[in-house]
Structure formats: C-alpha cells, structure tokens
Design a protein around this motif. Structure first.
Motif: not given
Ligand code: JJW
Length: 447
Positions: A222, A224-225, A295, A333, A354
C-alpha cells in the motif's frame, strides 16, 4: 464534451479478502487466525465486531459471483485463508479448505472471470503466532510450504498470484502502531516482522519459479502520497521519510536488493536496526512479474519536531474526506504511479485496491452513494493520466465488491459497491455498482 478513453487491454475487476467476507469461522476444519484472537480481545475492534459470519461468502459465493458477472468484470481478487489450508499453520493439509477455494475458483472461471489470488491477507494462523509469529524465522518456512501447497493445488487455474497484501500494515501498523493484529507496539519488532515478511515473499517467488508454476507472481504494497507543504528542505525531507516508510522500505529491497538509507539511518538513531542474515537480501531481490498497488489517500505534510516517528505532520485541513476520515487525493494516485515508474522502471502494474468508504444505506431499495461514484471517477482519471504518461498499467481492481469487515473499524465502515445488510446478509447493488457496470461496457468516462 470531454471523453477519457482507456486502452482495450486493461483488466477491470474488484477485490475482497478472506477474513473480511467469508465468515464460516469454524467450518470444515478452519483453524484460528490472529484476527480471530484480536477481534475477540475487548477494545481492539470497534463494537466488538469479528469475522465469524462477516458476509457469509463461504456459503454465498455463487450469489457473489453472479453479481460479478452482472457487473461485467474481467478479474476478481480474492485471498486464501492460510488457516483453512493448514489449521495450525503447518503439518497436514486440510483438504476441505482446498475444496472450498476450488469451488470458488471453478465458479469464477465458469463465469469467465479470472481469479487473482493473494496468499497472505493478514490472517496468520494463531498457532504460529503462539510461537512468535512473523518475528520467528520458522514462520517464513511455514509460509513457503503453504504457498507451495496452494500453487500445486491451483496450478493452471490461477494465473495471477500475490504473495503479500500491504506488508506495511502487517508489520508497522500491527506491531508498532498496534492498531491491527497481533497488536504489539515495538518498533524493533515491527522492523523484524517487515523483514521476515519480505523474505517470505522472496522465497515464495523463488519457489514459484523452481516449481515452474504457470502464470505470474507479484506482491501488493500500500502506498500513500505525501506532498511537501513547502519547498523548505526540512519539509521535503520530512515528507520523504513519511513516504519512504510505505514506498522505499518495501520497494527498494525487491527492486534494488537494499533498504533505503534515509530510513535505515533514521531508525538507527532510535536504536533500531534490520537484522539481515546471509541470503536475505538476495531472496527479497528475486525478480517479480508484476507489482500490485493499493492506493487510497495522501496528504500535504511538513516537518514538525517531535511529531510521530518521523518529525512529520499532516496538514489535512481543507480536503474533502471519505467516511473513514481519509483525504480524497486523486492527484496523489497519479503522482505516486509516475514516481514508481521513474524510480523502479516499467514493471507491469495492477491496481490491486482503490476505493472509498461511504456509509450510505438503502432507501427504498436504492443506495445512492454519489460520493463513491465521484471518488471512482476521479481516481480513474488519475489512472488514465498515468497510462498516458507511460505507466505500464495492466489492470484496476476496486476495493471492494462487498461491504465487509474493515479490520479495527469492524462493520462500521463500508467500502463496497454492493451493500451488505449484516443482519439478513442481503446484498443490494449500490448506484456505484451501476456506474462501474456502465463504465465497463465502454471503457470511457464522459465529462
Ligand atoms: C493505516 C491507522 C496512524 C484495507 C491505518 C489504518 C493509524 C499513522 C483498507 N486495505 O480493507 C492504513 N486499509 O483489506 C486492505 N488499507 O492507520 C483491505 N490501509 O495510523 C482493506 C488502516 C489502514 C488501511 C486500511
């Protein structure tokens, strides 16, 4: 009018996981997993919820597969419960457990839906936890043996295999933050668990090649941004650390055969190190066929002395959030997919999860989950941007087909495109189901 048209060869699908949907916890010789134990420990899961019944998909898989067929998906991602195959984690095989997955997989194939199978979606046999769980290297051998058993049982039927789902969650979230099973709070332990999980992944990939199993294998971290709040060095670095916890920590060993120094050094200052033995990195570095990406969210974040593990804080104000309190951040994403391509190369990617949490309930038989439709649309546009930018996207699987047991949140958080009434177990297709169905007919979005 603007039309976003996807290429034809992308596989579209939906995903679930064993403990979250199956129920039938004591049926056909299933052993206990760490999630049975955790969920039944007071205070660990919201409202004392557990997976004894869940969506009862163990008995209702035909109905669920009929829904998938009506939806028009190409691929369904499910996970196999290790404690159904080896009730004690190792020892003799429980044929009844294998039989259940044969029924599901055969039914999928008969309906023209390709199965994508996850081997480890967090339901570690409790008997192995009693001997130290993932902190104990013997669990690695038990996992590889379980994987081998399952590969041989389903060889030729299953063409897409995933070793681990979200190893960040089964290591750091479960053993440092303590929010998931087994619920420890010890950074050194969490680093050991993460390392052993990744060795188990690598050795399983090697076993897959050695046995010459038909098909492809990968794993599903997994991500994350984290976008830096400003261009100040300290903000950029804090974001790098926070991101690296999800991305580099679990990608660099697989793609480069080493851990990222930015976090190795950071952990060292906290007296924590990776206990690497001969052969570990070589195993983890085994080439994979595809990468699964999960995501959900991201944030703008910045340096804050003393905050959390990384002197880092999120600045979440101003973002719309889903009903689980996660920012809706579709640009993240796109950015994370392009980042992964630039850093790790053109590996084929499946978006293995997602989706969004919205708790809409049926009103006169209709579930009007407009929030989920917007989320889906926005994330599909980001996906399309990534494809246009050369990211090698092979498929997209939405989380989830069904509302289900959302771990520490129990049944209070709904991610399905199909509503489940947990009292009657009745399924109701949501408006997002119909939106996705329509999208799958044309593979375009009109704006
Ligand atoms: C992070 C909570 C402090 C699942 C998290 C809690 C405390 C920093 C959804 N993916 O149900 C991440 N999911 O089974 C797999 N993904 O931190 C599938 N990640 O944070 C879905 C939960 C999660 C999380 C939940």
């Amino acid at each position: 009018m603007t039309i976003i048209q996807f290429p034809e060869n992308i596989k579209w699908g939906a995903a679930t996981a064993s403990y979250q949907i199956e129920g039938a916890a004591n049926k056909d010789g299933r052993g206990l997993s760490i999630w049975d134990t955790f969920a039944k420990t007071p205070g660990k899961v919201l409202n004392g919820d557990h997976g004894d019944v869940a969506c009862d998909s163990y008995h209702r898989y035909e109905e669920d597969i009929a829904l998938m067929k009506e939806l028009g998906i190409d691929m369904y991602r499910l996970s196999i419960a290790w404690p159904r195959i080896f009730p004690k984690g190792k020892g003799s095989v429980n044929q009844l457990g294998l039989d259940y997955y044969h029924r599901v997989i055969d039914c999928l194939i008969a309906n023209g839906i390709e199965p994508m199978v996850t081997l480890y979606h967090w339901d570690l046999p409790q008997a192995l936890q009693d001997e130290g769980g993932w902190d104990n290297r013997e669990t690695i051998d038990a996992f590889v043996h379980y994987a081998e058993t399952v590969f041989q049982a389903f060889n030729g039927k299953v063409k897409h295999w995933i070793t681990l789902n979200e190893p960040w969650c089964s290591s750091f979230l479960s053993n440092f933050i303590g929010a998931h099973a087994p619920g420890n709070q010890d950074l050194q332990l969490a680093v050991n668990v993460a390392h052993h999980l990744m060795i188990a992944h690598g050795k399983t990939v090697k076993k897959f090649r050695e046995l010459d199993i038909d098909g492809e294998i990968g794993y599903a971290p997994n991500v994350e941004w984290n976008e830096a709040y400003s261009n100040k060095e300290e903000d950029i670095k804090a974001c790098k650390r926070a991101s690296a916890w999800f991305i580099e920590w679990f990608f660099d060993p697989v793609f480069k055969g080493e851990y990222p120094s930015i976090l190795v050094d950071w952990f060292k200052k906290k007296g924590v190190q990776v206990n690497i033995e001969d052969g570990d990195m070589e195993a983890i570095h085994s080439p994979i066929d595809f990468l699964g990406i999960n995501y959900y969210t991201g944030s703008v974040s910045r340096y804050k002395e003393g905050e959390g593990l990384f002197d880092h804080e999120r600045v979440d104000k101003g973002y719309d959030q889903t009903d689980i309190g996660w920012n809706i951040y579709p640009e993240g994403f796109y950015h994370v997919l392009v980042y992964i391509k630039e850093k790790y190369g053109d590996i084929p990617i499946y978006i293995t999860e997602n989706g969004s949490c919205y708790n809409d309930e049926p009103v006169d038989g209709k579930v009007n989950d407009t929030g989920r439709i917007d989320y889906l649309k926005q994330h599909l546009i980001s996906l399309h941007r990534s494809i246009e930018s050369g990211v090698n996207i092979k498929g997209y699987l939405t989380w989830s087909l069904l509302d289900n047991f959302e771990w520490a949140e129990g049944y209070s958080k709904r991610f399905g495109i199909v509503h489940v009434n947990y009292r009657t177990l009745e399924r109701t297709k949501k408006e997002s189901f119909y939106w996705y169905q329509k999208f799958l007919e044309t593979n375009w979005i009109k704006l």
